[in-house]
Design a protein around this motif. Structure first.
Motif, PDB file in Angstrom:
ATOM      1  N   LYS A 171       0.808  -1.219   0.000  1.00 31.28           N
ATOM      2  CA  LYS A 171       0.000   0.000   0.000  1.00 31.28           C
ATOM      3  C   LYS A 171       0.846   1.276   0.000  1.00 31.28           C
ATOM      4  CE  LYS A 171      -4.012  -2.081   2.284  1.00 31.28           C
ATOM      5  NZ  LYS A 171      -4.899  -2.057   3.470  1.00 31.28           N
ATOM      6  N   ARG A 172       1.872   1.305   0.844  1.00 25.27           N
ATOM      7  CA  ARG A 172       2.640   2.540   0.945  1.00 25.27           C
ATOM      8  C   ARG A 172       3.395   2.896  -0.335  1.00 25.27           C
ATOM      9  NH1 ARG A 172       5.093   2.129   7.032  1.00 25.27           N
ATOM     10  NH2 ARG A 172       5.440  -0.028   6.332  1.00 25.27           N
ATOM     11  N   PRO A 173       3.938   1.921  -1.092  1.00 20.85           N
ATOM     12  CA  PRO A 173       4.498   2.302  -2.396  1.00 20.85           C
ATOM     13  C   PRO A 173       3.480   2.999  -3.300  1.00 20.85           C
ATOM     14  CG  PRO A 173       5.266   0.121  -1.796  1.00 20.85           C
ATOM     15  CD  PRO A 173       4.251   0.510  -0.760  1.00 20.85           C
ATOM     16  N   LEU A 174       2.211   2.571  -3.211  1.00 24.31           N
ATOM     17  CA  LEU A 174       1.159   3.221  -3.992  1.00 24.31           C
ATOM     18  C   LEU A 174       0.964   4.663  -3.542  1.00 24.31           C
ATOM     19  CD1 LEU A 174      -1.191   3.285  -5.984  1.00 24.31           C
ATOM     20  CD2 LEU A 174      -2.632   2.275  -4.194  1.00 24.31           C
ATOM     21  N   TYR A 175       0.938   4.879  -2.237  1.00 27.28           N
ATOM     22  CA  TYR A 175       0.751   6.245  -1.727  1.00 27.28           C
ATOM     23  C   TYR A 175       1.896   7.153  -2.215  1.00 27.28           C
ATOM     24  CZ  TYR A 175      -2.373   3.772   1.495  1.00 27.28           C
ATOM     25  OH  TYR A 175      -3.355   2.973   2.041  1.00 27.28           O
ATOM     26  N   PHE A 176       3.131   6.614  -2.192  1.00 27.15           N
ATOM     27  CA  PHE A 176       4.275   7.417  -2.637  1.00 27.15           C
ATOM     28  C   PHE A 176       4.136   7.787  -4.114  1.00 27.15           C
ATOM     29  CE2 PHE A 176       6.787   4.668   0.578  1.00 27.15           C
ATOM     30  CZ  PHE A 176       6.223   5.363   1.629  1.00 27.15           C
ATOM     31  N   LEU A 177       3.679   6.824  -4.927  1.00 28.72           N
ATOM     32  CA  LEU A 177       3.540   7.090  -6.359  1.00 28.72           C
ATOM     33  C   LEU A 177       2.399   8.055  -6.658  1.00 28.72           C
ATOM     34  CD1 LEU A 177       5.027   6.152  -8.921  1.00 28.72           C
ATOM     35  CD2 LEU A 177       5.673   4.900  -6.859  1.00 28.72           C
ATOM     36  N   ILE A 178       1.341   8.031  -5.847  1.00 23.10           N
ATOM     37  CA  ILE A 178       0.255   8.988  -6.044  1.00 23.10           C
ATOM     38  C   ILE A 178       0.777  10.410  -5.865  1.00 23.10           C
ATOM     39  CG2 ILE A 178      -1.896   9.870  -5.050  1.00 23.10           C
ATOM     40  CD1 ILE A 178      -2.674   6.965  -4.468  1.00 23.10           C
ATOM     41  N   ILE A 179       1.547  10.605  -4.803  1.00 20.44           N
ATOM     42  CA  ILE A 179       2.111  11.930  -4.539  1.00 20.44           C
ATOM     43  C   ILE A 179       3.061  12.352  -5.648  1.00 20.44           C
ATOM     44  CG2 ILE A 179       3.576  13.261  -2.972  1.00 20.44           C
ATOM     45  CD1 ILE A 179       2.477  11.492  -0.680  1.00 20.44           C
ATOM     46  N   SER A 180       3.986  11.448  -6.017  1.00 20.02           N
ATOM     47  CA  SER A 180       4.954  11.808  -7.059  1.00 20.02           C
ATOM     48  C   SER A 180       4.289  11.898  -8.429  1.00 20.02           C
ATOM     49  CB  SER A 180       6.091  10.784  -7.098  1.00 20.02           C
ATOM     50  OG  SER A 180       5.605   9.501  -7.401  1.00 20.02           O
ATOM     51  N   GLY A 181       3.204  11.142  -8.640  1.00 22.23           N
ATOM     52  CA  GLY A 181       2.487  11.220  -9.905  1.00 22.23           C
ATOM     53  C   GLY A 181       1.859  12.581 -10.127  1.00 22.23           C
ATOM     54  N   PHE A 182       1.216  13.112  -9.076  1.00 21.72           N
ATOM     55  CA  PHE A 182       0.672  14.459  -9.176  1.00 21.72           C
ATOM     56  C   PHE A 182       1.788  15.478  -9.420  1.00 21.72           C
ATOM     57  CE2 PHE A 182      -3.188  12.842  -6.904  1.00 21.72           C
ATOM     58  CZ  PHE A 182      -4.107  13.292  -7.835  1.00 21.72           C
ATOM     59  N   THR A 183       2.930  15.251  -8.763  1.00 18.98           N
ATOM     60  CA  THR A 183       4.084  16.134  -8.970  1.00 18.98           C
ATOM     61  C   THR A 183       4.532  16.105 -10.425  1.00 18.98           C
ATOM     62  OG1 THR A 183       4.831  15.686  -6.699  1.00 18.98           O
ATOM     63  CG2 THR A 183       6.442  16.629  -8.228  1.00 18.98           C
ATOM     64  N   ASN A 184       4.559  14.914 -11.005  1.00 16.01           N
ATOM     65  CA  ASN A 184       4.984  14.750 -12.389  1.00 16.01           C
ATOM     66  C   ASN A 184       4.062  15.503 -13.355  1.00 16.01           C
ATOM     67  OD1 ASN A 184       6.589  13.470 -14.514  1.00 16.01           O
ATOM     68  ND2 ASN A 184       4.769  12.251 -14.919  1.00 16.01           N
ATOM     69  N   VAL A 185       2.769  15.300 -13.201  1.00 18.27           N
ATOM     70  CA  VAL A 185       1.811  15.955 -14.091  1.00 18.27           C
ATOM     71  C   VAL A 185       1.882  17.473 -13.945  1.00 18.27           C
ATOM     72  CG1 VAL A 185      -0.639  16.267 -14.600  1.00 18.27           C
ATOM     73  CG2 VAL A 185       0.253  13.973 -14.150  1.00 18.27           C
ATOM     74  N   LEU A 186       1.962  17.942 -12.709  1.00 19.10           N
ATOM     75  CA  LEU A 186       2.033  19.382 -12.459  1.00 19.10           C
ATOM     76  C   LEU A 186       3.229  20.015 -13.158  1.00 19.10           C
ATOM     77  CD1 LEU A 186       1.026  21.899 -10.928  1.00 19.10           C
ATOM     78  CD2 LEU A 186       2.465  21.190  -9.006  1.00 19.10           C
ATOM     79  N   PHE A 187       4.402  19.400 -12.993  1.00 22.29           N
ATOM     80  CA  PHE A 187       5.608  19.974 -13.604  1.00 22.29           C
ATOM     81  C   PHE A 187       5.636  19.754 -15.116  1.00 22.29           C
ATOM     82  CE2 PHE A 187       7.126  20.106  -9.229  1.00 22.29           C
ATOM     83  CZ  PHE A 187       7.792  21.324  -9.209  1.00 22.29           C
ATOM     84  N   ASN A 188       5.029  18.663 -15.595  1.00 22.77           N
ATOM     85  CA  ASN A 188       4.893  18.497 -17.050  1.00 22.77           C
ATOM     86  C   ASN A 188       4.181  19.696 -17.666  1.00 22.77           C
ATOM     87  OD1 ASN A 188       6.110  16.119 -17.911  1.00 22.77           O
ATOM     88  ND2 ASN A 188       4.369  14.841 -17.378  1.00 22.77           N
ATOM     89  N   LEU A 189       3.026  20.013 -17.111  1.00 26.95           N
ATOM     90  CA  LEU A 189       2.226  21.127 -17.636  1.00 26.95           C
ATOM     91  C   LEU A 189       2.955  22.459 -17.469  1.00 26.95           C
ATOM     92  CD1 LEU A 189      -1.256  20.003 -16.247  1.00 26.95           C
ATOM     93  CD2 LEU A 189      -0.411  19.787 -18.600  1.00 26.95           C
ATOM     94  N   LEU A 190       3.625  22.629 -16.341  1.00 22.19           N
ATOM     95  CA  LEU A 190       4.342  23.877 -16.086  1.00 22.19           C
ATOM     96  C   LEU A 190       5.468  24.087 -17.096  1.00 22.19           C
ATOM     97  CD1 LEU A 190       4.921  26.345 -14.226  1.00 22.19           C
ATOM     98  CD2 LEU A 190       6.434  24.830 -12.907  1.00 22.19           C
ATOM     99  N   PHE A 191       6.290  23.077 -17.271  1.00 21.71           N
ATOM    100  CA  PHE A 191       7.460  23.227 -18.131  1.00 21.71           C
ATOM    101  C   PHE A 191       7.091  23.325 -19.612  1.00 21.71           C
ATOM    102  CE2 PHE A 191      10.006  20.845 -14.686  1.00 21.71           C
ATOM    103  CZ  PHE A 191      10.342  22.043 -14.065  1.00 21.71           C
ATOM    104  N   VAL A 192       6.099  22.530 -20.061  1.00 25.33           N
ATOM    105  CA  VAL A 192       5.774  22.486 -21.487  1.00 25.33           C
ATOM    106  C   VAL A 192       4.859  23.635 -21.897  1.00 25.33           C
ATOM    107  CG1 VAL A 192       4.689  21.126 -23.319  1.00 25.33           C
ATOM    108  CG2 VAL A 192       6.134  19.998 -21.622  1.00 25.33           C
ATOM    109  N   ILE A 193       3.809  23.870 -21.110  1.00 27.47           N
ATOM    110  CA  ILE A 193       2.827  24.901 -21.507  1.00 27.47           C
ATOM    111  C   ILE A 193       3.295  26.299 -21.120  1.00 27.47           C
ATOM    112  CG2 ILE A 193       0.466  25.723 -21.196  1.00 27.47           C
ATOM    113  CD1 ILE A 193      -0.396  22.851 -20.748  1.00 27.47           C
ATOM    114  N   VAL A 194       3.756  26.452 -19.872  1.00 25.15           N
ATOM    115  CA  VAL A 194       4.130  27.788 -19.384  1.00 25.15           C
ATOM    116  C   VAL A 194       5.509  28.197 -19.874  1.00 25.15           C
ATOM    117  CG1 VAL A 194       4.502  29.214 -17.343  1.00 25.15           C
ATOM    118  CG2 VAL A 194       2.674  27.499 -17.351  1.00 25.15           C
ATOM    119  N   PHE A 195       6.497  27.295 -19.703  1.00 27.45           N
ATOM    120  CA  PHE A 195       7.877  27.633 -20.058  1.00 27.45           C
ATOM    121  C   PHE A 195       8.244  27.264 -21.497  1.00 27.45           C
ATOM    122  CE2 PHE A 195       8.983  27.071 -15.307  1.00 27.45           C
ATOM    123  CZ  PHE A 195       8.529  28.356 -15.044  1.00 27.45           C
TER     124      PHE A 195
END
Length: 454
Positions: A171-195
């Motif tokens: 279970k805890r590996p899943l929780y870690f990936l949920i957090i990092s997954g949101f981080t990944n999507v957020l920075f994807n959009l930031l770097f590609v669309i904004v920057f």
């Protein structure tokens, strides 16, 4: 045998109690974790394909096989960690569990740093050898180099989660990936669309998210109360445990390498057919990789359940666990593969919306692979079963012959005679079937010997 109760409630005793329900409860978070981890690359491709164009998508898609080839040593050793820690945990040998944990974490850093340096230096040269299109070569090389800078964090996370799963904590590996997954999507959009970055932006986002997941995993192990607790001052390589981890991990790494070599050759064949074929294959592969993670999740469950019972010398329960894993992976493979096949038009459209030729090529791959992906799952579970009963070499040999050598011969004989994507993609289900049959035959032979010896 007396079995001590867990302290945190996160671990799972796989050697007693209801088996089917435990496999399901363990497998669901593992599958979700694998799917989420693969969504890193899918998110990269979806964002870069929609907002940076098909050339940027081709740059990202043309690197996956090569990147997987170079990191297979890291992932293979993580398989060794999961198997050995599970075995000692099932045998209730807590000191050996602790030594295996600390040895494995050191190995994770050493192996990932070495591979990361090599990959960073030779990324462009290796892509040239693969026949990567010159128009996307520089961007693809930059994408790979950024990923290799972040490889140590990926290695630490893979080894850390292998330890947690070995003691039944999925279970805890899943929780870690949920957090990092949101981080990944957020920075994807930031770097590609904004920057306005391209492949380099999505690579950077992936590395940042991997660092987040690695930190969370290490903190979890440090704060654990069980025998798998990580002490920074105790980090060292213990010869006996290192030999066992490497003994399982190196054959797994070689097997993964050979799979990756065959996939690199297949990717090179796709590259030879033009950018549309590369973009289409990359989009379809992202969807297939999600299916594969479901199959791979049952492979990891097989290793944990069968290895714990192998360590406890509970062979009857080991066999029962394996039958359940075979059944579950078959049902899920047929169900999910069928759904992806039915909705293939919309799924490909998520990644490609500006190139009708690439869209058509992506659909072609899904037709050949998705309906039969359950065979890949049967193959995966069979390989895990052989590793769990201490037959990693035989698992490796079966896979090398059944999938890798077969695919390479297919490319140089069948594909050479009829160079089309249809011919190329037909090799996948045939190679899965051949390897699955070899795994089952070898397991039955060695398991019969194991029962006679006891």
């Amino acid at each position: 045998m007396f079995r001590s109760k867990t302290v945190t409630g996160a671990e799972m005793d796989m050697c007693s109690g209801p088996l089917f329900s435990k496999i399901i409860l363990f497998s669901i978070p593992v599958i979700l974790t694998g799917v989420l981890q693969m969504l890193y690359n899918a998110a990269d491709q979806a964002v870069v394909g929609r907002f940076a164009g098909s050339d940027a998508l081709a740059a990202v898609g043309s690197t996956s096989s090569l990147f997987n080839l170079l990191v297979c040593t890291v992932t293979g050793l993580a398989t060794g960690t999961s198997t050995i820690v599970s075995r000692f945990y099932g045998a209730q040998d807590h000191p050996s569990v602790s030594r295996s944990v600390h040895t494995s974490m050191v190995l994770s850093v050493i192996s990932s740093v070495i591979i990361g340096i090599f990959g960073f230096i030779f990324a462009k040269d290796l892509l040239v050898l693969m026949g990567t299109d010159k128009e996307v070569l520089s961007e693809a090389a930059l994408y790979m180099r950024i990923l290799f800078i972040g490889l140590p964090s990926l290695g630490i996370f893979n080894f850390g989660t292998a330890i947690l799963r070995a003691v039944g904590d999925s279970k805890r590996p899943l929780y870690f990936l949920i957090i990092s997954g949101f981080t990944n999507v957020l920075f994807n959009l930031l770097f590609v669309i904004v920057f306005k970055m391209r492949a380099d932006g999505v690579a950077l986002a992936t590395v940042i998210s991997q660092i987040v997941s690695a930190v969370l995993c290490v903190l979890c192990l440090i704060k654990a109360d069980g025998c798998y607790k990580l002490y920074i001052k105790k980090l060292r390589i213990h010869k006996k445990e290192a030999k066992l981890v490497i003994g399982i991990g190196i054959p797994a790494a070689i097997q993964s390498s050979m799979f990756s070599v065959s996939n690199v050759i297949l990717q090179s064949s796709v590259n030879s057919l033009g950018k549309a074929a590369v973009s289409g294959a990359a989009a379809a592969a992202s969807i297939e990789n999600t299916i594969y993670q479901v199959m791979h999740g049952l492979y990891l469950a097989t290793i944990s359940f069968c290895s714990q019972n192998y360590g406890a010398k509970n062979y009857k329960r080991l066999l029962k666990a394996l039958f359940y894993c075979y059944g579950i992976v078959t049902v899920l493979g047929i169900l999910i593969g069928g759904i992806c096949y039915i909705f293939r038009n919309g799924l490909i459209g998520i990644f490609i919306n500006d190139n009708p030729a690439a869209y058509s090529e992506g659909l072609k791959r899904m037709v050949y692979t998705c309906p039969l992906y359950f065979i890949c799952g049967i193959m995966e579970v069979g390989g895990g079963a052989l590793r769990s009963i201490n037959r990693p070499i035989h698992s490796m040999i079966n896979s090398v012959i059944g999938a890798c050598v077969f695919r390479i011969l297919w490319v140089y004989i069948v594909f050479a005679a009829s160079p089309s994507l249809d011919t190329l993609y037909l090799s996948y289900p045939i190679s899965w079937t051949l390897t699955a049959v070899l795994h089952i035959a070898f397991f039955l032979f060695f398991f019969a010997k194991l029962r006679k010896e006891t």
